[in-house]
Design an enzyme around this catalytic site. Structure first.
Site, PDB file in Angstrom:
ATOM      1  N   SER A 208     -17.548   2.758 -55.402  1.00 37.70           N
ATOM      2  CA  SER A 208     -17.615   1.555 -54.555  1.00 37.70           C
ATOM      3  C   SER A 208     -18.976   1.475 -53.872  1.00 37.70           C
ATOM      4  O   SER A 208     -19.934   2.113 -54.326  1.00 37.70           O
ATOM      5  CB  SER A 208     -16.467   1.597 -53.530  1.00 37.70           C
ATOM      6  OG  SER A 208     -16.365   0.350 -52.886  1.00 37.70           O
ATOM      7  N   ASN A 209     -19.097   0.728 -52.806  1.00 39.49           N
ATOM      8  CA  ASN A 209     -20.367   0.618 -52.082  1.00 39.49           C
ATOM      9  C   ASN A 209     -20.091   0.424 -50.599  1.00 39.49           C
ATOM     10  O   ASN A 209     -18.938   0.373 -50.177  1.00 39.49           O
ATOM     11  CB  ASN A 209     -21.226  -0.510 -52.664  1.00 39.49           C
ATOM     12  CG  ASN A 209     -20.496  -1.836 -52.605  1.00 39.49           C
ATOM     13  OD1 ASN A 209     -20.185  -2.333 -51.532  1.00 39.49           O
ATOM     14  ND2 ASN A 209     -20.180  -2.390 -53.769  1.00 39.49           N
ATOM     15  N   HIS A 210     -21.163   0.312 -49.821  1.00 36.86           N
ATOM     16  CA  HIS A 210     -21.021   0.318 -48.358  1.00 36.86           C
ATOM     17  C   HIS A 210     -20.686  -1.041 -47.740  1.00 36.86           C
ATOM     18  O   HIS A 210     -20.716  -1.171 -46.523  1.00 36.86           O
ATOM     19  CB  HIS A 210     -22.324   0.803 -47.708  1.00 36.86           C
ATOM     20  CG  HIS A 210     -22.601   2.250 -47.946  1.00 36.86           C
ATOM     21  ND1 HIS A 210     -21.770   3.239 -47.505  1.00 36.86           N
ATOM     22  CD2 HIS A 210     -23.615   2.874 -48.593  1.00 36.86           C
ATOM     23  CE1 HIS A 210     -22.256   4.412 -47.860  1.00 36.86           C
ATOM     24  NE2 HIS A 210     -23.376   4.212 -48.530  1.00 36.86           N
ATOM     25  N   ALA A 276     -20.146  -7.707 -52.621  1.00 36.12           N
ATOM     26  CA  ALA A 276     -20.991  -6.709 -53.286  1.00 36.12           C
ATOM     27  C   ALA A 276     -20.179  -6.198 -54.480  1.00 36.12           C
ATOM     28  O   ALA A 276     -19.432  -5.224 -54.373  1.00 36.12           O
ATOM     29  CB  ALA A 276     -21.324  -5.588 -52.317  1.00 36.12           C
TER      30      ALA A 276
END
Ligand code: CTP
Length: 399
Positions: A208-210, A276
């Site tokens: 995943s991402n932030h 995102a």
């Protein structure tokens, strides 16, 4: 413009409370319905009797009535109002609002309010310029409240400087322009994607991402406040925007987000892809937890479908499509290239190089590039204000 609007006025203990009866008269003249909630201390500056006569409504002060034991619900006032104006707002009450202290009815009403909150700080010049006060003003703004900034001039203390409460006529004008702006997207359907996506590696692990989803939340709320019907497709985040006109569609992976966005897009007038989205996903997620039997682990990743690019292919001439670009180098060139290859009307460029900008912050610094390559650059500001700037630009395009 204010006809039928329900305006709740909150009064705290500042000398400028003497201006509030004039404000109430002007609001009533404009056709608004007015109720007042005040702190006990503010009753020394302006009497509840005058306020109740002028507003034609009882004034609320205590959370309950000691005489008959009845309870004044803080939730009731906040959900009754179309707008809550806290004026004058002392440094003390502002500090409590910024930290969530609710030791009186007004503060509890603020914390429970669902309507837009306008706050008008008013105090002596040195208190106003103190770093704590400035930080609290900023904090309240970052929570989506609308600042009615004080004026500079002669103060009750005899000093001259910032801290005078804005004049009642001006406060009425601020409200009028707020409500006019808010009608501007009524009848429009807005699709907003937000948050990260999560791509499973096995049943317990993922890529995943932030992304916190805060920019998307601010956009959804702003669109809803301007009267739009919002379909909000969001990956997993901690907070979601709350508004009766926001329909939340929770998704997890890039492929789920693709399915939801492509389904809704044909009905949307405006689409903003603020999510995102993962660019790659594990090719074969393991059905069982991967054991650490080997020293190295190779993951085969495959490209996800580019949702925005596919929406760009489906777009008709009446639709507006807006993308975000997160870049770490050659920012403008890369953003312009995405703008054209994905057939967008605007692209919003974030740079991770700007302090206070990007993932996890309440603030953002963006440039908005339109399809004729015009670049509008904005200061670092709360994400709520970035959302308002973007919709101001979008609205010019749809009239
Ligand atoms: N986007 C999308 N689908 C993807 C990837 C990105 O819809 N699979 C959208 C994002 O929501 C954003 C825009 O495309 O609005 C740009 O995303 P960004 O990550 O900046 O760029 P990419 O197109 O993914 O290209 P790169 O990662 O190579 O910079």
């Amino acid at each position: 413009m204010l006809k039928g609007k329900k305006i709740l006025i909150g009064i705290t203990a500042g000398i400028a409370a003497y201006k509030i009866p004039f404000l109430i008269r002007l609001l009533i003249k404009e056709g608004a319905e007015v109720k007042v909630v005040m702190t006990a201390e503010s009753c020394d500056f302006v009497t509840p009797l005058s306020l109740s006569v002028l507003s034609q409504n009882p004034v609320s002060i205590e959370p309950f009535n000691k005489a008959d034991g009845s309870w004044h619900s803080h939730i009731e006032l906040g959900s009754w109002a179309d707008a809550f104006i806290i004026a004058p707002l002392t440094a003390n009450s502002m500090a409590k609002m910024a930290t969530g202290i609710t030791d009186n009815l007004l503060l509890a009403t603020y914390l429970a309010a669902r309507c837009p909150v306008f706050y008008a700080p008013s105090m002596d010049v040195d208190m106003y310029h103190h770093k704590t006060t400035q930080q609290n003003i900023f904090t309240l703004k970052s929570y989506g409240n609308i600042l009615i900034a004080p004026n500079s001039g002669e103060l009750a203390s005899g000093l001259t400087g910032m801290g005078r409460l804005e004049e009642p006529q001006k406060i009425v004008e601020i409200l009028q322009s707020y409500f006019t702006k808010n009608l501007s997207l009524s009848g429009k359907k807005v699709l907003i994607s937000s948050g990260p996506t999560i791509e499973p590696i096995d049943p317990v692990r993922f890529i995943s991402n932030h992304s916190s989803g805060r920019m998307g939340n601010a956009l959804a709320y702003e669109a809803a406040m301007r009267g739009a019907e919002v379909i909000f497709v969001s990956g997993p985040v901690n907070e979601y925007p709350e508004h009766p006109s926001i329909k939340l569609v929770k998704v997890s992976s890039a492929s789920e987000m693709y399915a939801s966005c492509t389904e809704v897009f044909p009905k949307a007038d405006i689409c903003i892809m603020a999510a995102a989205v993962a660019d790659y996903t594990p090719q074969n997620p393991e059905p069982e937890k991967i054991k650490k039997n080997e020293d190295t682990l190779k993951l085969d990743l495959v490209k996800t479908r580019d949702i925005l690019r596919d929406l760009g292919k489906l777009k008709n001439k009446n639709q507006l499509l807006i993308g975000f670009a997160l870049e770490t180098k050659n920012e403008i060139d890369n953003a312009i290239s995405k703008l054209h290859t994905k057939n967008l009307d605007f692209i919003v460029l974030n740079s991770l190089k700007n302090e206070g900008s990007g993932f996890g912050f309440d603030t953002n610094k963006v440039s908005v590039i339109s399809k004729d390559n015009t670049i509008s650059e904005f200061e670092l500001k709360p994400k709520t204000e970035v959302a308002a700037d973007l919709f101001d630009i979008i609205q010019k395009e749809i009239v």
